[in-house]
Design a protein around this motif. Structure first.
Motif, mmCIF file in Angstrom:
data_model
loop_
_atom_site.group_PDB
_atom_site.id
_atom_site.type_symbol
_atom_site.label_atom_id
_atom_site.label_comp_id
_atom_site.label_asym_id
_atom_site.label_seq_id
_atom_site.Cartn_x
_atom_site.Cartn_y
_atom_site.Cartn_z
ATOM 1 N N THR B 50 0.839 -1.181 0.061
ATOM 2 C CA THR B 50 0.071 -0.124 -0.215
ATOM 3 C C THR B 50 0.865 1.330 -0.082
ATOM 4 O O THR B 50 0.653 2.197 -0.824
ATOM 5 C CB THR B 50 -0.964 0.037 1.243
ATOM 6 N N PHE B 54 2.984 9.581 5.159
ATOM 7 C CA PHE B 54 2.314 10.831 5.735
ATOM 8 C C PHE B 54 2.906 12.047 5.479
ATOM 9 O O PHE B 54 4.198 12.016 4.928
ATOM 10 C CB PHE B 54 2.160 10.597 7.381
ATOM 11 N N PHE B 62 -1.374 22.882 5.928
ATOM 12 C CA PHE B 62 -2.689 23.566 5.650
ATOM 13 C C PHE B 62 -2.876 24.942 5.589
ATOM 14 O O PHE B 62 -3.713 25.571 5.528
ATOM 15 C CB PHE B 62 -3.773 23.013 7.018
ATOM 16 N N PRO B 112 -15.393 20.635 -2.661
ATOM 17 C CA PRO B 112 -15.318 20.342 -1.432
ATOM 18 C C PRO B 112 -14.511 21.044 -0.190
ATOM 19 O O PRO B 112 -13.491 21.675 -0.864
ATOM 20 C CB PRO B 112 -14.978 18.869 -1.442
ATOM 21 N N PHE B 114 -12.816 19.812 2.118
ATOM 22 C CA PHE B 114 -11.554 19.006 2.486
ATOM 23 C C PHE B 114 -11.297 18.202 1.084
ATOM 24 O O PHE B 114 -12.039 17.866 0.541
ATOM 25 C CB PHE B 114 -11.758 18.014 3.615
ATOM 26 N N PRO B 116 -10.505 15.177 -0.565
ATOM 27 C CA PRO B 116 -10.916 13.830 -0.587
ATOM 28 C C PRO B 116 -9.699 12.918 -1.057
ATOM 29 O O PRO B 116 -9.135 13.463 -1.706
ATOM 30 C CB PRO B 116 -12.061 13.568 -1.499
ATOM 31 N N ARG B 119 -8.373 7.855 -3.964
ATOM 32 C CA ARG B 119 -8.203 6.295 -3.930
ATOM 33 C C ARG B 119 -9.778 6.088 -3.748
ATOM 34 O O ARG B 119 -10.059 4.885 -4.006
ATOM 35 C CB ARG B 119 -7.480 6.061 -2.892
ATOM 36 N N PHE B 120 -10.606 6.713 -3.133
ATOM 37 C CA PHE B 120 -11.877 6.239 -2.530
ATOM 38 C C PHE B 120 -13.002 6.731 -3.655
ATOM 39 O O PHE B 120 -14.245 6.286 -3.905
ATOM 40 C CB PHE B 120 -12.369 6.667 -1.241
ATOM 41 N N ASN B 123 -11.724 4.209 -7.157
ATOM 42 C CA ASN B 123 -11.473 3.008 -6.427
ATOM 43 C C ASN B 123 -10.805 1.873 -7.263
ATOM 44 O O ASN B 123 -9.856 1.542 -7.192
ATOM 45 C CB ASN B 123 -12.595 2.540 -5.651
ATOM 46 N N ARG B 127 -7.144 0.249 -7.361
ATOM 47 C CA ARG B 127 -6.736 -1.263 -7.220
ATOM 48 C C ARG B 127 -6.011 -1.718 -8.376
ATOM 49 O O ARG B 127 -5.226 -2.410 -8.357
ATOM 50 C CB ARG B 127 -8.289 -1.812 -7.040
ATOM 51 N N ALA C 25 -5.356 15.112 8.761
ATOM 52 C CA ALA C 25 -6.703 14.525 8.705
ATOM 53 C C ALA C 25 -6.587 13.111 8.848
ATOM 54 O O ALA C 25 -5.728 12.410 8.259
ATOM 55 C CB ALA C 25 -7.527 14.984 7.485
ATOM 56 N N ASP C 27 -8.578 10.149 7.272
ATOM 57 C CA ASP C 27 -9.428 10.045 6.641
ATOM 58 C C ASP C 27 -10.914 9.331 6.859
ATOM 59 O O ASP C 27 -10.794 8.349 7.574
ATOM 60 C CB ASP C 27 -9.043 9.025 5.277
ATOM 61 N N ASP C 29 -12.901 7.804 5.426
ATOM 62 C CA ASP C 29 -13.196 6.277 5.055
ATOM 63 C C ASP C 29 -12.190 5.461 5.338
ATOM 64 O O ASP C 29 -11.881 4.272 4.662
ATOM 65 C CB ASP C 29 -13.297 6.588 3.592
ATOM 66 N N ASN C 30 -11.247 5.818 6.194
ATOM 67 C CA ASN C 30 -10.373 4.789 6.749
ATOM 68 C C ASN C 30 -10.784 4.509 8.061
ATOM 69 O O ASN C 30 -10.833 4.968 9.252
ATOM 70 C CB ASN C 30 -8.825 5.520 6.842
ATOM 71 N N ASP C 43 -6.167 -1.217 6.413
ATOM 72 C CA ASP C 43 -5.344 -0.474 5.979
ATOM 73 C C ASP C 43 -4.482 0.129 7.272
ATOM 74 O O ASP C 43 -5.277 0.570 8.171
ATOM 75 C CB ASP C 43 -5.879 0.695 5.294
ATOM 76 N N THR C 154 -13.570 -4.415 -1.884
ATOM 77 C CA THR C 154 -14.437 -3.674 -2.441
ATOM 78 C C THR C 154 -15.502 -4.528 -3.111
ATOM 79 O O THR C 154 -15.082 -5.471 -3.949
ATOM 80 C CB THR C 154 -13.919 -2.679 -3.790
ATOM 81 N N SER C 158 -17.153 2.210 -4.398
ATOM 82 C CA SER C 158 -16.369 2.371 -3.258
ATOM 83 C C SER C 158 -17.282 1.695 -1.998
ATOM 84 O O SER C 158 -16.489 2.014 -0.842
ATOM 85 C CB SER C 158 -16.324 4.103 -2.845
ATOM 86 N N ARG C 160 -17.219 -1.396 0.207
ATOM 87 C CA ARG C 160 -16.225 -2.355 0.924
ATOM 88 C C ARG C 160 -16.718 -3.112 1.912
ATOM 89 O O ARG C 160 -17.708 -2.700 2.807
ATOM 90 C CB ARG C 160 -14.953 -1.532 1.275
ATOM 91 N N TYR C 194 -21.729 11.030 -2.254
ATOM 92 C CA TYR C 194 -20.833 11.054 -3.678
ATOM 93 C C TYR C 194 -22.004 11.157 -4.550
ATOM 94 O O TYR C 194 -23.075 10.317 -4.405
ATOM 95 C CB TYR C 194 -20.140 9.584 -3.609
ATOM 96 N N ARG C 197 -20.722 15.175 -2.115
ATOM 97 C CA ARG C 197 -20.036 15.445 -0.840
ATOM 98 C C ARG C 197 -19.076 14.238 -0.675
ATOM 99 O O ARG C 197 -19.145 13.150 -1.289
ATOM 100 C CB ARG C 197 -20.656 15.694 0.349
ATOM 101 N N PHE C 198 -17.983 14.638 -0.040
ATOM 102 C CA PHE C 198 -16.749 13.486 -0.013
ATOM 103 C C PHE C 198 -16.274 13.451 1.419
ATOM 104 O O PHE C 198 -15.216 13.210 1.766
ATOM 105 C CB PHE C 198 -15.689 13.868 -0.902
ATOM 106 N N ASP C 199 -17.171 13.659 2.437
ATOM 107 C CA ASP C 199 -16.520 13.981 3.699
ATOM 108 C C ASP C 199 -17.339 12.676 4.711
ATOM 109 O O ASP C 199 -17.204 12.994 5.891
ATOM 110 C CB ASP C 199 -16.645 15.408 4.107
ATOM 111 N N GLN C 228 -17.815 11.258 10.115
ATOM 112 C CA GLN C 228 -17.771 12.496 9.480
ATOM 113 C C GLN C 228 -16.696 13.429 9.512
ATOM 114 O O GLN C 228 -16.070 13.889 10.767
ATOM 115 C CB GLN C 228 -18.940 13.421 9.886
ATOM 116 N N GLN C 229 -16.157 13.597 8.290
ATOM 117 C CA GLN C 229 -14.883 14.632 8.467
ATOM 118 C C GLN C 229 -15.337 15.989 8.961
ATOM 119 O O GLN C 229 -16.022 16.553 8.418
ATOM 120 C CB GLN C 229 -14.299 14.774 7.144
#
Lengths: 175, 524, 265
Positions: B50, B54, B62, B112, B114, B116, B119-120, B123, B127, C25, C27, C29-30, C43, C154, C158, C160, C194, C197-199, C228-229
């Motif tokens: 993977t 960081f 930021f 947005p 933030f 995003p 990868r998501f 996806n 992969r 942050a 994520d 989604d992690n 992960d 997956t 997205s 999973r 999605y 929004r992506f958070d 929620q981010q």
């Protein structure tokens, strides 16, 4: 082949010495002369702006505030002047048949004006020939002479008034 | 098509530019043999890990949010990239120009809060192309953190420069997937048999990609050497240009280069400029590979691996900028003269660059007066003008002012002074009226004793204060009695056409169409 | 200082620490264990990343009175694809599986997580995790060890699916306590909103875990949560869990709410 840049640097060094002496001798007041230095593409038609020659002026300038933007022909300048990018007063300096004496076209408060007697040729053709097909003249005689000199492109050309030319140039992409 | 002829031409590097429409007629697997994968590729190029890395820690992280519109635009870029890639690998390429474009455009217009994780959103793409994702992620991280450093108001210019250098070292030593800092030959990379396939088939989405790359390149000169107020005000102009024009351009000949839109940054950090340009070219190559109809899916996977290897630092070990063991080929590390942060452009010689809308020029010369720009340790003294989507370095404040007056729309003038840390940043409205971008430019004083442009860097200068002006004049008798011009006085002036200007001419035609006589020295 | 006081002090310290740090942050989604549900994805956190996660979980155990669990975990990505963690789980009031309602500092856990491979089109991402729980809880003996195998794959887009298989070994198991306790969790994650929004990510789980006491049955639980981010540095999570079925004397929570905060720096 020797690098052109290197050649320019040597030239620059020589000029620098001369220039410093010149600067000491005279402080040149800035003159409000046309100053388009770098040669660019026409902002409207994207073709190269044709440079002035010893015999004939070709560059069309649009003055907007302190900006002075060059166009390839009077059609391009009048077209762009009618886009939302130029909402206010402006002046277009369109080359005439007289070297160094452009026709001054103004828009003040939305009203267009040009010196009495001003006429235009405006014939739709390939924009590659816009220096022939779109031009300003100070008199009918000058218009006729230009048409006579370009019988193929301007076979059926009629003289246009400023109002007609402005209408013709209402924003459309040049051919 | 005769295959031997094809391969012969392909080796020359320019064939794809001419042949793409013909090649697109081939069905998958029936086309020409794609370029072979180099032998003995390192194992890490096929790693199954993977490998998330960081952010380097620092108080600047930021800081880009201090220029919030830029931060949001960059967040949307992440989404746009990922959405297009995902649709490309999930059988939705046919709707890229319509539904995908509309979906991306909505995000670009409503970015947005933030960034995003791509990868998501992409996806399937992630992969399938995990190593490519690692290459992208780490280079994007370098992009992002460099921006953060430059945007951090509490750091001095020297601290920022040192931190950017440190970030670059972290980048190139953490993972083996670092992109080479050498200037690669863009003509070669964009001369692959599959090159241009994406641009030709998907001009609108390609326009978006190149718009993103324009922003990701242009943002550096927005930030570099400027304080927060200047950055915010300059980005009002640059962001507007990006959102109104650059994103939707479909008439570009080539992707935007860092040296074209951030020449000050590229001159100071050529390694980073080259990394970013090579990264953007890798994006283009991947786009082209994915939509090339004559490549099978397995061949696409292989060609993506090859494209990665073409730009890896490890693939170019032992070479230095300027080396050219394969002129015109893969191992051609010459750069455009005057701009070490820009590899050779397609069908151009080192001494002449063709810039769309501006014509031929030398990057080491002022485009207004044709005189040489300062180099080396003095390079910071070059001034710059940003207008209409480009940024040009110029030799003196007069050149900057007059060039902006000759260009449509709003403009930014970066004028250096006697203090490297205190440039005067001026904003021009669309009528040519100048205003300072921050308080520090309000006290700027100008010398302008117009003469030959051979010495314009002497007689046209900006100073941080009247005292600095007086000190300069006192040391030079030739300027005794010179008037110290305020910004208002100086901004009312217009210079004459520079006596030193000459129009550089290249081969006729457009070099990006592959028809010019590339590689030859170009004179006047 | 009593256990409650120590726990509150710790919570206050870590909260202050978390909010004061210039962190990156995590994520949304992690997915990490406990944030907010029991399962985690395959992960690891990123190399060189530091993260802090804490939560509060009011619960209504089936055979005890209301109680509150706290959790705090520090994670550090010490190598590529690997991280180390330390966690604390103090609690107050009733908790499942015991009649003791006194405040308890809980066991301190030390863990190592390693992601074996990334997910590809054909292969799930796999990871292993090993934790040692020190006998710091009231009346605890010996070190508890837990091995966890994790797979993430997956399903579509997205969405999973995550499978966590646990084997816990209790070196200090007393009379009437099992020395081996298995558990299984099946998790599902899906980004919400999605492509507008992506958070935000929605999570759901079904869990099964063996009884810790001899003669106690296993419990089956379900959970639903959201991550929620909330800013560039942090994620809030909310979840609700319920052990909906269980054998005789199974340690069960009728309801358990979870709220958490994660930040990376």
């Amino acid at each position: 082949m020797k690098s052109t840049v290197a050649t320019r640097r040597a030239f620059a060094a020589r000029l620098s010495a001369l220039a410093l002496a010149a600067a000491a001798a005279a402080s040149l007041a800035a003159l409000p002369l046309p100053a388009a230095a770098h040669e660019t593409d026409c902002p409207f038609c994207k073709l190269k702006v044709v440079q002035d020659t010893k015999e004939q002026d070709n560059e069309v300038a649009l003055r907007y505030g302190r900006k002075r933007i060059e166009y390839r022909c009077v059609f391009c300048a009048l077209s762009e002047a009618q886009t939302p990018q130029y909402p206010g007063d402006l002046t277009i300096l369109a080359p005439s048949e007289k070297k160094g004496q452009p026709v001054v076209i103004e828009r003040r408060g939305g009203a267009w004006s040009a010196p009495d007697g001003t006429l235009f040729v405006g014939v739709r053709a390939s924009h590659d020939h816009c220096q022939v097909t779109y031009r300003a003249f100070t008199s009918r005689a000058a218009f006729d002479a230009h048409v006579a000199k370009n019988p193929v492109l301007l076979r059926d050309a009629k003289p246009l008034t400023l109002a007609q030319m402005v209408e013709l140039a209402k924003p459309k992409q040049p051919k | 098509m005769d295959r031997r002829r094809f391969l012969r031409l392909a080796a020359g590097g320019g064939l794809a530019l001419l042949a793409a429409p013909t090649l697109s007629a081939f069905a998958a697997g029936d086309g020409p043999s794609p370029p072979a994968l180099p032998k003995d590729l390192p194992k890490w190029l096929r790693n199954r890990d993977t490998n998330h890395v960081f952010w380097t820690r620092g108080r600047y992280n930021f800081a880009v949010y201090k220029i919030r519109p830029l931060a949001l635009d960059l967040n949307a870029v992440s989404v746009g990239h990922a959405m297009a890639y995902e649709d490309l690998v999930t059988g939705k390429a046919h709707r890229l120009e319509t539904e995908t474009f509309a979906r991306i455009d909505r995000v670009l217009k409503n970015p947005p809060r933030f960034a995003p994780s791509e990868r998501f959103i992409g996806n399937t793409f992630s992969r399938r192309f995990g190593v490519l994702e690692q290459v992208f992620d780490s280079a994007h991280l370098l992009h992002t953190q460099t921006v953060d450093v430059l945007a951090e108001p509490s750091m001095t210019l020297a601290e920022k420069e040192a931190e950017v250098e440190r970030l670059y070292q972290v980048y190139r030593t953490t993972l083996p997937t670092a992109i080479t800092p050498l200037p690669l030959n863009m003509g070669y990379l964009y001369g692959q048999p599959y090159s241009r396939a994406f641009r030709d088939r998907f001009p609108k989405v390609n326009g978006l990609f190149w718009g993103y790359h324009w922003l990701q390149s242009a943002m550096y000169d927005v930030l570099y050497g400027h304080n927060l107020s200047e950055q915010q005000k300059v980005y009002e102009i640059i962001g507007d240009q990006y959102r109104r024009t650059e994103l939707y351009r479909t008439d570009r000949f080539f992707m935007p280069m860092t040296g074209e839109v951030s020449p000050r940054f590229a001159a100071r950090f050529p390694e980073l400029a080259n990394v970013f340009d090579n990264l953007h070219m890798l994006h283009d190559m991947v786009n082209d590979i994915l939509v090339t109809p004559w490549l099978t899916e397995a061949q696409k996977d292989e060609q993506v691996t090859r494209a990665i290897w073409l730009v890896m630092e490890a693939a170019h070990a032992g070479h230095r900028p300027g080396d050219s063991p394969e002129p015109g080929g893969w191992r051609d590390y010459r750069h455009m003269e005057g701009m070490p942060g820009m590899g050779l452009m397609p069908d151009m010689s080192p001494n002449a660059m063709f810039m769309q809308g501006l014509g031929w020029m030398a990057l080491g010369e002022c485009h207004h007066c044709s005189m040489p720009l300062p180099e080396g340790a003095e390079a910071w003294r070059a001034h710059a003008v940003t207008a209409d989507g480009w940024t040009m370095r110029v030799r003196c404040p007069l050149c900057a002012r007059d060039m902006s007056l000759e260009t449509k729309g709003r403009a930014v003038l970066h004028l250096t002074t006697e203090d490297p840390e205190r440039p005067a940043v001026l904003l021009s409205d669309d009528r040519g009226n100048l205003t300072p971008a921050s308080d520090r430019a309000g006290s700027v004083v100008f010398l302008e004793q117009e003469a030959s442009h051979a010495a314009c860097h002497e007689w046209s200068q900006a100073f941080t204060s009247r005292a600095a002006f007086d000190a300069f004049v006192a040391a030079r008798p030739e300027y005794r009695g010179a008037k110290a011009l305020t910004l208002a006085e100086w901004g009312e002036r217009t210079g004459r056409k520079p006596d030193t200007y000459f129009r550089r001419e290249g081969p006729p035609g457009n070099p990006f169409d592959g028809k010019a006589g590339g590689g030859k020295e170009v004179g006047k | 200082m009593n256990v409650l006081g120590r726990a509150l002090s710790l919570a206050a310290m870590v909260t202050l620490f978390a909010f004061a740090s210039p962190a990156r942050a995590i994520d949304h989604d992690n997915i990490d264990a406990g944030r907010p549900l029991r399962f985690e994805d395959a992960d690891s956190i990123a190399f060189r990343e530091r993260a802090f996660e804490f939560g509060i979980a009011p619960a209504w155990p089936s055979n005890s009175r209301f109680g509150v669990g706290l959790s705090a975990e520090y994670l550090y990505g010490f190598a590529l694809n690997s991280h180390f963690s330390v966690d604390f789980d103090p609690s107050f009031g009733g908790r499942a599986g015991t009649s003791d309602t006194r405040a308890d500092f809980g066991r301190v856990g030390l863990g190592v997580f390693h992601n074996l491979n990334r997910e590809t089109l054909n292969t799930p991402a796999f990871a292993v995790r090993a934790d040692a729980y020190l006998p710091t809880a009231r009346g605890s003996r010996g070190v508890d060890l837990r091995l966890r195998g994790i797979a993430s794959r997956t399903l579509r887009g997205s969405e999973r699916l995550h499978v966590n298989v646990d084997a816990a070994f209790r070196t200090g198991a007393g009379d009437g306590e099992r020395s081996f306790v298995p558990a299984l969790a099946l998790g599902y994650t899906r980004p919400v909103g999605y492509p507008r929004r992506f958070d935000r990510t929605m999570l759901a789980e079904v869990t099964w875990r063996g009884g810790e006491e001899a003669g106690a049955g296993s419990a089956v639980g379900v959970g639903l949560g959201i991550r929620q981010q909330v800013d560039v540095r942090s994620v809030l999570d909310l979840g609700i869990q319920s052990d909906i079925a269980g054998g005789r004397n199974a340690a069960r929570d009728d309801f358990r709410f979870v709220a958490g905060y994660s930040t990376a720096f």
